[in-house]
Every structure is written in C-alpha cells, then in structure tokens.
Write a protein that holds these residues in place. Structure first.
Motif: not given
Length: 358
Positions: A214-215, A263-264, A228-230
C-alpha cells in the motif's frame, strides 16, 4: 524494460528543463484560448498516468488561475447536464496522443473548446481538438511511463502559470517564485534519483520478497500514491494500492498483516506526526514499513530522505521517485521483466489506442 525505464527517469530533469525553457511557445495555444474565453471552469480529461498527472496538477492550476478545475476519466465524462458552468475549457491529456477513449470524450463534447496536450507534434488527439500544446519531453518508448508523468504535470503547471500571468491572476513576484522553485526541482532531481537508487539497493533483499504493497499520501501526495500503485502494478505485477491518508484509516488499514509492505509519503504540516504514528502502529502487524520524507532525516535503513523545495505543490517531482525506481529495477531481478504473451494483442483487443498510436 529495466535500465531503459531507469534511463527515462534519469532523463526527466533534462525534459523538465526543456519544458521550462520553451514554456512561452508551447503554452501559447492554451493562453490564447484562455484569454479569449475567460473560462469559469476547466476540465482535465485523461487515462492512466495522464489521469494521475492531472490529479497531481489540478490543485496548483486552481490556485494559480483562480478557476475551478475538475478532472475526469473519459468513461466517467460528465453528462451535458452536469457541465455546470457556462464557459468551460476542456483539456485532453494523452502523452501518446492516441487514447481512443480520450478522443471519444472530445467528440462527445465537441460543442465546447478543447485543447490537446500530448507529446506528439502530430496525432489523432491534436486533429480532434481545436488547439494543441506540446509536452516537450521527447519520445518515451516504454509502456510504463515515468518521464512522461513529470513532463505532463509540469506542462499543466506551465499552462496555468502562463495563462495566469497573461490574465493577471498572479502577480509577477509570485510567477517568478514558482519558476524559481521549478528550477530548483530540476537541479535537485539528479541527487534525488541517486538517493532513491541507493535506498532501493540497500533494501533490495527485502523488496524481492514483496507480494503486496500500500502507498499512502496526503493532499497532492494522494495522487502520487495512485500513480505509484499504477507503476508497480504495470511492472512488478503484484497488488499495489494507493490511498489518501485519511481514507486509509477508514477500512483499508484492515489489510495489515505480516506480508503487507507500506510506502508512506510523509507530509509536512499538521498530519506529519499522525502519519508517523500510523507507521509505528503498522509495526504491530508488519516490519515492512518504508517512509519517504522531504528535507527531514529519519535515519537510513527503510527510510528515504529527499531534497525538497518545501512546497506541497511540488511534491510530484519528489515523492514519485521511489515507486518509479522500484518499477524500473525490480522486475528483472524477480523474473517479471517481460509481460505474459497473452498481452501481446491487448491494445487491439480492447481498442484503447488508435491504430499506429503510442
């Protein structure tokens, strides 16, 4: 993919510099239309990375132009009855200029003025719109776009800055301050790329075990989280989910288990400490917690500290790097560099690109 994609990341500062230096020329069509129409609303239309770039840029555009900006994907285009303002301008965004859905949206709303924003001098989208502006980044011959994200966001910023200056929406001092910040971002990016690669390499053994991530980002960084997820889904091909920080706290946090990677994208301001508290909480369920901070040293290891101009509007040029570097370098390491053969005719099957489109 691999080093070719990483090469485009490394070329991004040069592309951004070119967009900045040619901004008057390449923004002219939009500026002329803006001055002629004096719009009361701007619609941004795009798919995939183009959509995420629009989401990353819309807040800045609203601020600079003092005009409401609405983003939509072509298949969720507003109906005629929901075009609320009487004098809108539509911008169709497609790096390759061949998105069939975006072109269909232009045709559907042909009674309104459109500007095409693409990286092609000649393309289907330019032909369909009444005006066109160039994303002056050059060719990016790669399926998963990296350089094009930065170039599209910056091109949208430039459209807003040039039209805002022409319309008197921003004072000269403010315009100059924004240009200086962009120049600082261009100068800082090579060092940020270097830092991000070093972070990737020191965490490589752990990243090789990743199965889902998860971002999480706040404000503008929520759009960065989506892109970022894409990028990770397109390349690593594992489940990757981007969330706005507050939304993550209302349900998606139940994803937490020992296999989850986080990823924060750490924000400055009032939510900063709260985001760090979330990371501490996540440690109850998983050790795979990575933090991307801006101008703040949280120590090395899983943490990445990047140079920053300390303005939330410019975080797209900073916090997008970690996912892009993972997307470029990790797939060949884990044997996922090539897409499965059954994807070879995917664009033709689904009709997402015009024939011969990029």
């Amino acid at each position: 993919m691999g080093m070719k994609m990483y090469g485009y990341i490394s070329q991004s500062p040069k592309a951004m510099e070119n967009i900045l230096h040619t901004r008057k020329e390449h923004a002219k069509a939009f500026v002329d239309l803006f001055m002629q129409k004096r719009p009361d609303r701007i619609y941004l239309c795009g798919c995939g990375t183009s959509y995420n770039a629009c989401a990353s840029a819309c807040r800045f555009m609203e601020k600079v132009l003092d005009t409401e900006v609405t983003i939509f994907t072509p298949t969720l285009a507003p109906g005629e009855e929901t075009v609320r303002k009487t004098n809108p301008i539509f911008i169709a965004v497609s790096q390759g200029g061949s998105s069939t859905n975006t072109t269909a949206a232009v045709e559907r709303f042909c009674d309104y003025p459109w500007v095409a924003l693409s990286a092609q001098e000649a393309c289907v989208l330019n032909d369909k719109c009444g005006a066109s502006c160039l994303i002056a980044c050059g060719e990016e011959d790669n399926g998963a776009k990296t350089m094009g994200y930065y170039a599209t966001v910056l091109s949208l910023y430039v459209l807003a800055l040039e039209a805002g200056q022409a319309a008197g929406a921003i004072a000269p001092e403010r315009y100059n301050d924004y240009i200086l910040k962009i120049e600082r971002e261009v100068r800082a990016m090579p060092e940020n790329v270097r830092r991000t690669r070093a972070w990737y390499e020191r965490n490589l053994e752990e990243l090789k075990q990743m199965k889902k991530i998860t971002i999480i980002g706040k404000g503008v960084a929520s759009a960065i989280a989506a892109e970022s997820a894409l990028k990770l889904v397109e390349t690593v091909r594992y489940p990757a989910m981007g969330y706005e920080f507050e939304e993550y706290l209302h349900g998606p946090d139940d994803l937490l288990d020992e296999e989850l990677y986080t990823l924060m994208l750490l924000s400055r301001g009032e939510q900063h400490d709260r985001m760090l508290r979330l990371i501490e909480f996540q440690k109850n369920g998983t050790e795979h917690n990575f933090v991307v901070s801006l101008g703040e040293d949280l120590g090395e290891g899983r943490n990445l500290s990047l140079l920053s101009v300390e303005d939330e509007d410019f975080t797209p040029f900073e916090q997008m790097l970690p996912a892009q570097v993972i997307a470029a370098l990790l797939p060949p390491v884990i044997g996922r560099e090539e897409s499965p053969e059954y994807f070879s005719n995917y664009y033709d099957l689904m009709g997402t690109k015009a024939p011969g489109g990029k």
